[in-house]
Design a protein around this motif. Structure first.
Motif, short mmCIF file in Angstrom:
data_model
loop_
_atom_site.label_atom_id
_atom_site.label_comp_id
_atom_site.label_asym_id
_atom_site.label_seq_id
_atom_site.Cartn_x
_atom_site.Cartn_y
_atom_site.Cartn_z
N LEU A 171 0.86 -1.19 0.00
CA LEU A 171 0.00 0.00 0.00
C LEU A 171 0.90 1.24 0.00
O LEU A 171 1.78 1.36 0.85
N LYS A 172 0.64 2.14 -0.95
CA LYS A 172 1.33 3.43 -1.00
C LYS A 172 0.27 4.52 -1.03
O LYS A 172 -0.76 4.36 -1.70
N PHE A 173 0.50 5.65 -0.27
CA PHE A 173 -0.45 6.77 -0.31
C PHE A 173 0.29 8.06 -0.09
O PHE A 173 1.40 8.10 0.45
N GLN A 174 -0.36 9.18 -0.53
CA GLN A 174 0.21 10.50 -0.39
C GLN A 174 -0.92 11.53 -0.43
O GLN A 174 -1.94 11.32 -1.09
N PRO A 175 -0.76 12.68 0.29
CA PRO A 175 -1.79 13.72 0.31
C PRO A 175 -1.78 14.52 -0.99
O PRO A 175 -0.77 14.61 -1.67
N ILE A 176 -2.96 15.16 -1.29
CA ILE A 176 -3.11 16.03 -2.46
C ILE A 176 -3.67 17.35 -1.97
O ILE A 176 -4.71 17.39 -1.31
#
Length: 1175
Positions: A963-968
């Motif tokens: 799982l990879k995530f990042q804010p926008i």
């Protein structure tokens, strides 16, 4: 079996003398050898038989000869010895027989007129030249004559006679005026073959006083002029039209004799008004194709290289609208003697036999006489080895004293032929002329020719050996040529080595060694491929080669078989060609050529450049149909069709299409016959027997085809045997025990007569059987029953009708019916390449077991189960077909980590054979597919819940999830990326410690031991803090904002009303006042291309501006005498026009001019600028 004849390009030993007898010798053109061998004289150069000389220059009579020893020369004049030593004006060139008669130092050419003959003599014989007739050229003056003026009535015919003086050779005639300008000629006015100037009808413009005939004598480079002739044309109203009358030749018939090989010129010139048109035909035949030309506006018929077959009656027809006239010229073609077999030099060994043959033809048939060393053979010294038999001299058991030069003379009333041929008897030991240790290089699998040029008398025997101590070469792998050359038809690498040639005769023996090297062939292993490229793009063609390491290749690129354009856009690399910034003209075929010193290979590819659609062409009308069709010259197999073209309707007629109808076999159906250029209105048509022909003509121009003309009259041809046999004959069995013979039936007009039938014949190939035949009608198929399964048959089908058979047909090979194969492929092996690809091998099935045409092999394969799930599913078999006699194939699209089975079957035209035993194989693990779903639920201020499904196709054992995530942020910029690894048995996850009111992007994928699979993405937002949300209010719901918008709308409405009232008040406005201030009493509208506006009216101020008004294309108003313009008084470039063209807005005081900013302006663009954008 005849031996092959070939001469290597590497040696200069071409055959000099070709003998008639098998035992005669060939003497190679080797300079050293020729210096040593004795040879009788041979005349190599002589002056022409009819030699016209310039009386002002020295006379040179050529006579050159060669021989060993060098020959001496003597001359005769008018049949008696010419002693040049007694004439101081005559000398002979050193080492030559050429005479030079000195005219420029006091001699007179007339004193040396006569018949000269040269003799070249050495110890082995004497050769003689032709009889050379010397005549000086003459260019006499025109006789003085009194020429009366010609007064002619308009429309009458006229002939102006030239009557040039008789010269040698005859002069060239042409007509000019006093200004030395050629008089124009046409169908109406033209010069005849005799030099006279003919007028079919005179016109007022023909009146002039300087019709001058000139005679040019080319030999003396002089021109003689006749006195000017005056012509005056007087009018006689009305001008009477007249039907054609022939001016030349006169009468209804005449005769003409011409010699074979010359140019036949026939002339017809006619008087008449309107001017007649001349047409030529040959009675009972056709004008010869490719040798017939029309000159002088079709008044002259020219046939080149005439032969006896051109004899016959030629008719010229002069026609105008009032009628026609004709004349028949009977042509007889005679022939001066010409060779059928000229005697050829003969080289013999002592004791051998030979013949000299002299055969000539002519009309009348020429007389043949022989001379020996220039003396008639009847009074020449006797030779016991010689016997004369008409046109042949036979030599038996010759000796060295038999050497001589023989002359053959063939003559009739139109000329003679004289040929020298020597008999040279030689005794010489063998000699090898090919250089020692000569190196030959060839490409593998191509022929190798090893030379052994030799000479000897008697003719030596030749033997070849390989290696220094090798055995004599024999067998089918070698070809031994008569000229000594050894040919290896298919040279291999092991053919490399030393080869020895041995020549021996009864006088001695000699040998020579040569070397042979066999090289690997040059190949293009990566060829250029077809490319489609858009204009201004870049394209590259590859050309990768493989070659022998000892050869240096040279790569050349061509475009459309020509050199590449001299353009820096074309970049030639080591293995490729690149074209930068492609344009339409680069479209074409590009060829890569690889050359070495021994071979050459090439490969081509097409480049297609995508271009803009072409501009539509101007539309014109199709032509009107031709009319007045006429058939003439009807023969059994041909007819001449003529027509008159219809109106071409402004688009030139490019060609005429001729169609025919067969009223006997297919009435109402029109077929294509031929087509001719648009300038031609007659055509010779080839016909078939037993056809009732009608013809029609269709005119074609660039626009299209006209309607067909009305049909011509019908013409029925006679019956005959069929000319051809059925096409597309095939023999294919439909059952295992039959042979079905089929063919394409002849069409009606191909039958050539009634009672069309077919003779069908067959016999088994490679078996000593007789032909079996049957005659059938009205069918195109015949079935032979009881045949063995799939054996070859020879088949032929012959057409016949009531008059007889067609020519013997060619044989085709067919096969009886096929049956299913009997044997399955064996030794099936599978090699797994990767998780989705496997390669299968098998042994081929013996051809006898195929029992038919081998189509190929089919591989059936299916998935048994997935190794990751251990669950079976419905079995779906897949089939791959491999054409031809292949013994392997690739199985693509396999699923990873699965168990498969396969079998192989052979296929023929009947179907499939039995399957091989099932073969089991397994595929290794692969990367998984993406997770089946990803859901994000339960958003809070700082957490999100993720749920997912396992991959639909795990393709192995799952090891984990990534799982990879990042804010926008609000500008869609991505923040730092966080990565989490999750065990494979998990299906949900709660992410904590997130930022509130923030959007996150998630990337999710599964992994096996092989690697990561494709990912699935999703986005979600954490919820907002309630205190912050209450402070954000939509501005559109505020009362103050609504009130401001209403005030703006009211203000705009008031401004529009004021503008309308001001425009309709009447009276002068500022622009008008400025115009009145000018002193110019007349205000002229400016030109449209000035970009200014027209005049204004006092009475009609409210009228729209005149239509001629424009602004220039640069969107500024041009400044002329006045500084005022609409732009000055309006609102910049933003003035508006109503639909009727009137100007909207008030005219105010002059403003400071500003340049237009185009699209950068925040205001609406003006219609003036809008119109300029379309200019």
């Amino acid at each position: 079996m005849l031996k092959k004849k070939s001469i290597s390009a590497s040696k200069a030993s071409l055959v000099l003398f070709l003998c008639q007898m098998i035992s005669a010798l060939d003497v190679p053109l080797d300079s050293k050898l020729l210096e040593e061998l004795s040879q009788p004289p041979t005349i190599t150069q002589q002056s022409p038989k009819d030699y016209i000389v310039d009386p002002r220059e020295n006379i040179v009579i050529q006579c050159e000869a060669k021989g060993k020893p060098p020959p001496s020369f003597s001359w005769t004049r008018n049949g008696t010895h010419f002693d040049i030593d007694k004439d101081a004006q005559v000398t002979m060139k050193p080492n030559s027989g050429t005479l030079v008669i000195n005219i420029m130092n006091g001699g007179k050419a007339e004193a040396y007129e006569g018949v000269y003959q040269c003799t070249a003599r050495n110890e082995r014989g004497a050769a003689i030249s032709n009889n050379i007739v010397i005549r000086p050229s003459r260019s006499p003056l025109w006789t003085k004559e009194k020429l009366e003026p010609n007064q002619v009535r308009e429309g009458d015919s006229l002939v102006l006679h030239c009557r040039p003086p008789v010269g040698l050779p005859p002069p060239i005639i042409f007509w000019m005026d006093n200004a030395f300008q050629r008089l124009p000629q046409s169908e109406r006015v033209s010069q005849g073959l005799n030099g006279d100037l003919y007028f079919s009808n005179v016109q007022p413009e023909d009146t002039r006083e300087d019709y001058i005939c000139y005679a040019r004598f080319n030999h003396t480079q002089t021109i003689q002029q006749k006195q000017p002739i005056s012509v005056k044309v007087f009018s006689a109203k009305p001008v009477t039209e007249r039907q054609p009358v022939l001016l030349t030749p006169t009468g209804s018939t005449s005769t003409k004799v011409e010699l074979r090989g010359n140019v036949l010129l026939l002339e017809c010139i006619a008087a008449g008004l309107p001017t007649p048109v001349i047409r030529w035909i040959k009675e009972g035949g056709e004008l010869p194709a490719n040798r017939t030309f029309f000159e002088n506006f079709k008044k002259t018929l020219k046939i080149i290289d005439v032969s006896e077959a051109d004899s016959g009656n030629y008719k010229c027809i002069a026609r105008n609208i009032l009628g026609s006239a004709h004349h028949v010229i009977s042509v007889t073609v005679k022939a001066a003697p010409y060779w059928i077999t000229a005697p050829r030099n003969l080289v013999l060994s002592p004791g051998e036999d030979g013949t000299l043959i002299c055969r000539a033809n002519g009309n009348p048939k020429p007389n043949i006489s022989w001379l020996a060393n220039g003396v008639p053979i009847a009074i020449a010294p006797e030779d016991p080895s010689r016997k004369v038999d008409g046109d042949t001299i036979i030599f038996s058991h010759v000796q060295e004293r038999s050497s001589a030069v023989y002359q053959c003379n063939a003559s009739n009333e139109y000329g003679y032929l004289l040929a020298n041929a020597f008999v040279n008897v030689l005794a010489e030991p063998p000699r090898i002329l090919t250089p020692a240790n000569k190196l030959y290089q060839v490409i593998a699998d191509s022929p190798a020719l090893l030379d052994c040029a030799y000479f000897g008398s008697p003719k030596p025997e030749i033997e070849w050996f390989k290696g220094v101590k090798g055995s004599i070469l024999r067998g089918n792998e070698y070809v031994f040529h008569d000229n000594g050359t050894l040919e290896i038809p298919v040279a291999q690498k092991d053919s490399t080595g030393t080869y020895t040639c041995v020549a021996r005769n009864e006088l001695g023996k000699i040998q020579n060694e040569v070397q042979l090297e066999v090289k690997d062939p040059t190949m293009i292993i990566k060829q250029p491929e077809y490319k489609v490229i858009q204009r201004y793009g870049q394209v590259s063609f590859e050309c990768i080669i493989k070659h022998d390491s000892t050869l240096l290749p040279a790569v050349i690129w061509l475009k459309d078989n020509n050199e590449l354009p001299d353009d820096e856009r074309f970049l030639v690399g080591k293995d490729n060609l690149t074209i930068m910034n492609v344009t339409d003209k680069d479209d074409g075929t590009y060829t890569c050529i690889v050359n070495t010193t021994l071979d050459s290979v090439s490969a081509s590819a097409v480049l297609t450049v995508v271009a803009a659609p072409p501009t539509p062409a101007v539309i014109y009308a199709r032509p009107n149909p031709p009319f007045d069709l006429e058939l003439t010259g009807q023969l059994e197999r041909s007819v001449e069709l003529s027509w008159i073209p219809g109106d071409e309707n402004n688009s030139p007629i490019t060609n005429f299409v001729i169609e025919y109808e067969d009223g006997l076999h297919e009435p109402g159906v029109w077929h294509y016959q031929t087509e001719v250029p648009g300038t031609q209105t007659t055509v010779q048509l080839k016909l078939s027997p037993y056809v009732n022909y009608s013809f029609r003509v269709i005119a074609v121009n660039e626009i299209g085809r006209s309607q067909p003309s009305e049909p011509s009259e019908q013409y029925l041809t006679k019956s005959a045997n069929p000319d051809e046999n059925p096409a597309n004959v095939q023999g294919i069995g439909s059952e295992p025990d039959n042979l079905v013979i089929t063919w394409e039936s002849l069409k009606g007009f191909q039958s050539n007569g009634p009672g069309l039938q077919y003779k069908v014949s067959w016999r088994q190939k490679d078996v000593d059987d007789e032909w079996t035949s049957v005659i059938v009608a009205n069918v195109s198929k015949y079935i032979v029953s009881g045949t063995p399964t799939f054996v070859p048959y020879e088949i032929k089908v012959q057409a016949l009708n009531d008059l007889g058979y067609a020519p013997e047909p060619s044989e085709v090979i067919g096969h009886s019916g096929e049956d299913l194969p009997m044997v399955a492929p064996g030794n099936v092996q599978v090699h797994v390449i990767n998780s989705t690809l496997a390669k299968v091998h098998w042994d081929p099935v013996p051809l006898k077991s195929v029992r038919g045409h081998l189509q190929g092999y089919k591989v059936y394969y299916w998935k048994v189960q997935s190794l990751s799930r251990r669950s079976r599913r419905h079995v779906e078999k897949k089939i791959l077909t491999f054409r031809g006699n292949k013994t392997f194939g690739m199985l693509p699209g396999l699923e990873p980590y699965s168990s498969y089975k396969l079998n192989v079957r052979v296929v023929n035209g009947k179907g499939e054979g039995p399957a091989s035993p099932d073969k089991v194989f397994k595929t290794p693990e692969g990367v998984p597919s993406s997770p089946s779903f990803l859901k994000i639920t339960n958003p809070t201020l700082d957490s999100l819940t993720l749920e997912w499904g396992s991959p639909t196709h795990p393709n192995g054992v799952l090891t984990s999830y990534i799982l990879k995530f990042q804010p926008i942020n609000n500008t869609h910029e991505l923040g730092p990326l966080v990565e989490i690894r999750i065990p494979a048995n998990e299906s949900s996850l709660i992410l904590k410690n997130l930022n509130y009111s923030t959007r996150y992007k998630f990337y999710f994928n599964a992994q096996t031991s092989v690697g990561s699979g494709s990912q699935i993405t999703e986005e979600a937002v954490t919820i907002m803090d309630e205190a912050m949300a209450s402070r954000q209010v939509d501005i559109a719901t505020q009362g103050w904002f609504i009130g401001l918008m209403c005030a703006v709308a009211l203000l705009i409405l008031i401004l529009l009303i004021v503008c309308f009232i001001r425009r309709n008040k009447g009276g002068k406005y500022p622009v008008k006042e400025k115009e009145d201030a000018h002193a110019d009493p007349e205000i002229q509208p400016m030109k449209e291309d000035d970009g200014t506006f027209g005049e204004y009216s006092d009475a009609e101020d409210h009228k729209p501006l005149k239509k001629g008004s424009r602004t220039p294309s640069d969107r500024t108003v041009k400044k002329e005498d006045s500084d005022d313009s609409l732009v000055d008084y309006g609102e910049g470039v933003n003035g508006q026009f109503n639909e009727d063209g009137s100007f909207i807005g008030q005219y105010s005081g002059k403003k400071e001019k500003e340049p237009a900013e185009g699209n950068e302006s925040s205001e609406a663009p003006s219609p003036v600028n809008a119109m300029n954008s379309f200019v």
